[in-house]
Design a protein around this motif. Structure first.
Motif, PDB file in Angstrom:
ATOM      1  N   LYS A  53       0.823  -1.212   0.000  1.00  0.00           N
ATOM      2  CA  LYS A  53       0.000   0.000   0.000  1.00  0.00           C
ATOM      3  C   LYS A  53       0.861   1.269   0.000  1.00  0.00           C
ATOM      4  O   LYS A  53       0.643   2.188  -0.784  1.00  0.00           O
ATOM      5  CB  LYS A  53      -0.937   0.024   1.230  1.00  0.00           C
ATOM      6  CG  LYS A  53      -1.803  -1.207   1.379  1.00  0.00           C
ATOM      7  CD  LYS A  53      -2.723  -1.116   2.592  1.00  0.00           C
ATOM      8  CE  LYS A  53      -2.037  -0.966   3.930  1.00  0.00           C
ATOM      9  NZ  LYS A  53      -1.244  -2.148   4.354  1.00  0.00           N
ATOM     10  N   SER A  54       1.823   1.323   0.926  1.00  0.00           N
ATOM     11  CA  SER A  54       2.649   2.538   1.018  1.00  0.00           C
ATOM     12  C   SER A  54       3.501   2.711  -0.228  1.00  0.00           C
ATOM     13  O   SER A  54       3.715   3.840  -0.689  1.00  0.00           O
ATOM     14  CB  SER A  54       3.581   2.473   2.237  1.00  0.00           C
ATOM     15  OG  SER A  54       2.809   2.508   3.405  1.00  0.00           O
ATOM     16  N   ALA A  57       1.371   4.308  -2.674  1.00  0.00           N
ATOM     17  CA  ALA A  57       1.180   5.729  -2.361  1.00  0.00           C
ATOM     18  C   ALA A  57       2.402   6.542  -2.792  1.00  0.00           C
ATOM     19  O   ALA A  57       2.271   7.612  -3.388  1.00  0.00           O
ATOM     20  CB  ALA A  57       0.933   5.900  -0.860  1.00  0.00           C
ATOM     21  N   TYR A 101       0.171  15.315   0.125  1.00  0.00           N
ATOM     22  CA  TYR A 101       0.352  13.974   0.670  1.00  0.00           C
ATOM     23  C   TYR A 101       0.725  14.020   2.136  1.00  0.00           C
ATOM     24  O   TYR A 101       1.331  14.972   2.618  1.00  0.00           O
ATOM     25  CB  TYR A 101       1.435  13.212  -0.098  1.00  0.00           C
ATOM     26  CG  TYR A 101       2.771  13.909  -0.062  1.00  0.00           C
ATOM     27  CD1 TYR A 101       3.051  14.916  -0.970  1.00  0.00           C
ATOM     28  CD2 TYR A 101       3.738  13.575   0.891  1.00  0.00           C
ATOM     29  CE1 TYR A 101       4.260  15.584  -0.934  1.00  0.00           C
ATOM     30  CE2 TYR A 101       4.953  14.239   0.924  1.00  0.00           C
ATOM     31  CZ  TYR A 101       5.209  15.245   0.010  1.00  0.00           C
ATOM     32  OH  TYR A 101       6.395  15.913   0.061  1.00  0.00           O
ATOM     33  N   PHE A 103       2.570  11.032   4.332  1.00  0.00           N
ATOM     34  CA  PHE A 103       3.063   9.666   4.338  1.00  0.00           C
ATOM     35  C   PHE A 103       2.984   9.110   5.740  1.00  0.00           C
ATOM     36  O   PHE A 103       2.909   9.849   6.716  1.00  0.00           O
ATOM     37  CB  PHE A 103       4.494   9.600   3.806  1.00  0.00           C
ATOM     38  CG  PHE A 103       4.556   9.827   2.325  1.00  0.00           C
ATOM     39  CD1 PHE A 103       3.517   9.433   1.507  1.00  0.00           C
ATOM     40  CD2 PHE A 103       5.647  10.437   1.746  1.00  0.00           C
ATOM     41  CE1 PHE A 103       3.558   9.637   0.140  1.00  0.00           C
ATOM     42  CE2 PHE A 103       5.701  10.651   0.381  1.00  0.00           C
ATOM     43  CZ  PHE A 103       4.656  10.245  -0.426  1.00  0.00           C
ATOM     44  N   GLN A 104       3.090   7.797   5.800  1.00  0.00           N
ATOM     45  CA  GLN A 104       2.922   7.096   7.065  1.00  0.00           C
ATOM     46  C   GLN A 104       3.855   7.644   8.135  1.00  0.00           C
ATOM     47  O   GLN A 104       3.471   7.808   9.278  1.00  0.00           O
ATOM     48  CB  GLN A 104       3.215   5.623   6.851  1.00  0.00           C
ATOM     49  CG  GLN A 104       2.413   4.734   7.739  1.00  0.00           C
ATOM     50  CD  GLN A 104       2.579   3.283   7.325  1.00  0.00           C
ATOM     51  OE1 GLN A 104       3.001   2.990   6.223  1.00  0.00           O
ATOM     52  NE2 GLN A 104       2.249   2.399   8.204  1.00  0.00           N
ATOM     53  N   VAL A 183      -3.019  12.361  -1.294  1.00  0.00           N
ATOM     54  CA  VAL A 183      -2.707  10.978  -0.915  1.00  0.00           C
ATOM     55  C   VAL A 183      -2.451  10.939   0.591  1.00  0.00           C
ATOM     56  O   VAL A 183      -1.552  11.621   1.090  1.00  0.00           O
ATOM     57  CB  VAL A 183      -1.431  10.493  -1.654  1.00  0.00           C
ATOM     58  CG1 VAL A 183      -1.097   9.053  -1.250  1.00  0.00           C
ATOM     59  CG2 VAL A 183      -1.611  10.586  -3.164  1.00  0.00           C
ATOM     60  N   ASP A 185      -1.619   8.459   3.667  1.00  0.00           N
ATOM     61  CA  ASP A 185      -1.204   7.107   4.052  1.00  0.00           C
ATOM     62  C   ASP A 185      -1.399   6.944   5.551  1.00  0.00           C
ATOM     63  O   ASP A 185      -0.707   7.581   6.338  1.00  0.00           O
ATOM     64  CB  ASP A 185       0.263   6.889   3.654  1.00  0.00           C
ATOM     65  CG  ASP A 185       0.688   5.428   3.782  1.00  0.00           C
ATOM     66  OD1 ASP A 185      -0.101   4.618   4.305  1.00  0.00           O
ATOM     67  OD2 ASP A 185       1.806   5.107   3.358  1.00  0.00           O
ATOM     68  N   GLU A 186      -2.334   6.116   5.940  1.00  0.00           N
ATOM     69  CA  GLU A 186      -2.681   5.889   7.353  1.00  0.00           C
ATOM     70  C   GLU A 186      -2.869   7.228   8.087  1.00  0.00           C
ATOM     71  O   GLU A 186      -2.157   7.523   9.046  1.00  0.00           O
ATOM     72  CB  GLU A 186      -1.596   5.067   8.058  1.00  0.00           C
ATOM     73  CG  GLU A 186      -1.329   3.702   7.444  1.00  0.00           C
ATOM     74  CD  GLU A 186      -2.389   2.652   7.783  1.00  0.00           C
ATOM     75  OE1 GLU A 186      -3.385   3.001   8.441  1.00  0.00           O
ATOM     76  OE2 GLU A 186      -2.226   1.504   7.350  1.00  0.00           O
ATOM     77  N   ILE A 217      -4.859   5.416   2.206  1.00  0.00           N
ATOM     78  CA  ILE A 217      -4.260   4.099   2.427  1.00  0.00           C
ATOM     79  C   ILE A 217      -4.492   3.728   3.884  1.00  0.00           C
ATOM     80  O   ILE A 217      -4.226   4.544   4.776  1.00  0.00           O
ATOM     81  CB  ILE A 217      -2.727   4.193   2.212  1.00  0.00           C
ATOM     82  CG1 ILE A 217      -2.397   4.727   0.832  1.00  0.00           C
ATOM     83  CG2 ILE A 217      -2.040   2.866   2.530  1.00  0.00           C
ATOM     84  CD1 ILE A 217      -2.452   3.745  -0.263  1.00  0.00           C
ATOM     85  N   THR A 218      -4.970   2.534   4.127  1.00  0.00           N
ATOM     86  CA  THR A 218      -5.185   2.140   5.517  1.00  0.00           C
ATOM     87  C   THR A 218      -5.239   0.617   5.641  1.00  0.00           C
ATOM     88  O   THR A 218      -5.546  -0.083   4.678  1.00  0.00           O
ATOM     89  CB  THR A 218      -6.488   2.756   6.074  1.00  0.00           C
ATOM     90  OG1 THR A 218      -6.707   2.269   7.389  1.00  0.00           O
ATOM     91  CG2 THR A 218      -7.695   2.392   5.224  1.00  0.00           C
TER      92      THR A 218
END
Ligand SMILES: Nc1ncnc2c1ncn2[C@@H]1O[C@H](COP(=O)(O)OP(=O)(O)OP(=O)(O)O)[C@@H](O)[C@H]1O
Length: 346
Positions: A53-54, A57, A101, A103-104, A183, A185-186, A217-218
Motif C-alpha cells: 500500500k505505502s 502511495a 500527501y 506519508f505514514q 494521498v 497514508d494511514e 491508504i489504511t
C-alpha cells in the motif's frame, strides 16, 4: 458518492510495478496494478501489512526511493501527465502543489529544529506561494478545524506536540497548498477513536468543498467504510478486488476480502465469530512469482491457482482477480476464506 467537481482531476494508474533490490535480486512489492481514481471521489486502499500500500502511495508522487524503483507503468494525472516521467524541478513542484500527501512516517519527519510555522513558510516559499500570510491563515484554520489551537501549533516545535497532533499537522501540510489530488497514508492511526472520527469527517468535508480526488491508504476497514466511495484491496503487491465501497464490503467477491471482513470482531453478538485469516501475508521473498499470490491462505484454491495468473473479471462496477470469482459456484456464499486470489492486472 461525492460530488464530482470540475476541478477534481482523474488519476489513472496503469500496469504499475515497483521493485526493491534485495540480496535475492530485485523483488516486486507492487505488481501490475491498474487503478483509476475517479475525479471527485475518495478511494481507499486496504490490505495487511506488507501488501504494498505505502509503495503504491509513494508511486503516486514518483517518490519511491532506492533500493526501490518503479520498474514499469504510469500514473497519469489529468492536467499533469505521467508523474512517473517527471524529473527534477517539475517533480518537486508537483509534490505538495498538485499532489498533496501525508506519508505514514510524516509525523516523525517534521524538522525538530524549526517551528511548524517556519516549516510551513519554507514549504510555501519552495512552491513560490506569493501570499504567505494567506498560507498561514489557511494552515491555522485547518488546524483549528481539526480540534487544535492552530496559532499555538504553528508556534510549536515537533517535540512539543503529541503523536496525534503531529499527525494532524501532516494532514494540514497535505491540504494547505490546495492540491487537487491528495494521498493520505494511514492518516488516523495514531489517533483515538473519537479524534479519528472527527478527522475523517474533516477530510471528507475538505475533500468535497475543494473538489479533490483523494487516495486513502489504511489497514483499517473501518476507516474506508467511513470515508471511501470506492475501495481497492491489495494482497502481496497485487490488487485483488475493487469497486464501490458499499458493494465490496456488503458482498465481497474475492476470498481475501471476505477473509479480511470475517476477521473483524463485532461489537454485538458473539466475539468468537471473528475469525482471523489463517497464515501470514507474504513478504517480498515469499510472494509466489507465478499463479495466485493468495492461494496459500485460500480455502477454496484449485489446481489452476498454483500456476495460472488469476483472470481479471469485471462484474458490473466491480473488478475481481480470482480464478473462482467468475463461476457461479464460487459466487455463492462459500464462507471461510474464499476462493483463489487474483489481481486486477497482468
Ligand atoms: N526500502 C525497502 N527495502 C526493501 N523492501 C521494502 C522497502 N520498503 C518496503 N519494502 C517491502 O515491500 C513490501 C511492501 O511494503 P509496503 O510498506 O509498501 O506495504 P504496506 O502495505 O504499506 O505495509 P504497512 O501497512 O506495514 O506499511 C513489503 O514486503 C516490504 O517489506
Amino acid at each position: 458518492m461525492s460530488v464530482t467537481d470540475q476541478r477534481a482531476p482523474g488519476v489513472r494508474i496503469s500496469d504499475l510495478s515497483v521493485v526493491y533490490r534485495t540480496q535475492a535480486g530485485e523483488l516486486p512489492a507492487v505488481r501490475g496494478v491498474d487503478l483509476e481514481l475517479m475525479p471527485g471521489t475518495i478511494t481507499g486502499v486496504v490490505g495487511e501489512s506488507g501488501s504494498g500500500k505505502s509503495t503504491l502511495a509513494l508511486s503516486m508522487l514518483n517518490a519511491v526511493q532506492p533500493p526501490g524503483r518503479i520498474s514499469s507503468g504510469s500514473v497519469e494525472i489529468d492536467g499533469l501527465g505521467d508523474v512517473v516521467a517527471l524529473r527534477g524541478d517539475d517533480l518537486r513542484k508537483t509534490r505538495g502543489r498538485h499532489v498533496g500527501y501525508v506519508f505514514q512516517a510524516a509525523q516523525n519527519s517534521l524538522n525538530p529544529l524549526k517551528t511548524i510555522g517556519k516549516q510551513l513558510l519554507d514549504l510555501g516559499r519552495s512552491h513560490d506561494v506569493d501570499d504567505l500570510p494567506g498560507l498561514v491563515k489557511e494552515a491555522r484554520s485547518l488546524l483549528d478545524r481539526m480540534g487544535l489551537d492552530g496559532a499555538r501549533v504553528l508556534d510549536s516545535y515537533q517535540h512539543e506536540l503529541s503523536g496525534g497532533m503531529r499527525q494532524r499537522v501532516g494532514i494540514m501540510l497535505a491540504l494547505v497548498l490546495n492540491a487537487h489530488v491528495v494521498v493520505l497514508d494511514e492518516p488516523t492511526t495514531a489517533l483515538d477513536m473519537i479524534t479519528q472520527a472527527t478527522i475523517l469527517r474533516i477530510i471528507r468535508e475538505v475533500h468535497e468543498e475543494r473538489g479533490l480526488t483523494t487516495l486513502v491508504i489504511t489497514h483499517d476497514l473501518g476507516v474506508v467504510a467511513e470515508i471511501a466511495d470506492r475501495l481497492a484491496v491489495m494482497y502481496g503487491g497485487r490488487l485483488v478486488e475493487q469497486g464501490p465501497t458499499r458493494e465490496v464490503l456488503g458482498a465481497p467477491r474475492h476470498p481475501y476480502t471476505r477473509g479480511l471482513l470475517q476477521a473483524i470482531p463485532r461489537l454485538v453478538g458473539d466475539i468468537d465469530e471473528a475469525r482471523a485469516l489463517p497464515g501470514r501475508p507474504p513478504t517480498l521473498s515469499t510472494v509466489p512469482p507465478d499463479g495466485c499470490v493468495f492461494r496459500e491462505r485460500c480455502a477454496v484454491r484449485m489446481d489452476v491457482c498454483e500456476t495460472g495468473e488469476p483472470p481479471v473479471l469485471t462484474i458490473g462496477p466491480r473488478v475481481v482477480a480470482c480464478h473462482a470469482a467468475g463461476d457461479g459456484e464460487s459466487q455463492k456464499e462459500t464462507v471461510t476464506t474464499g476462493p483463489t486470489r487474483g489481481e486486477e492486472q497482468a
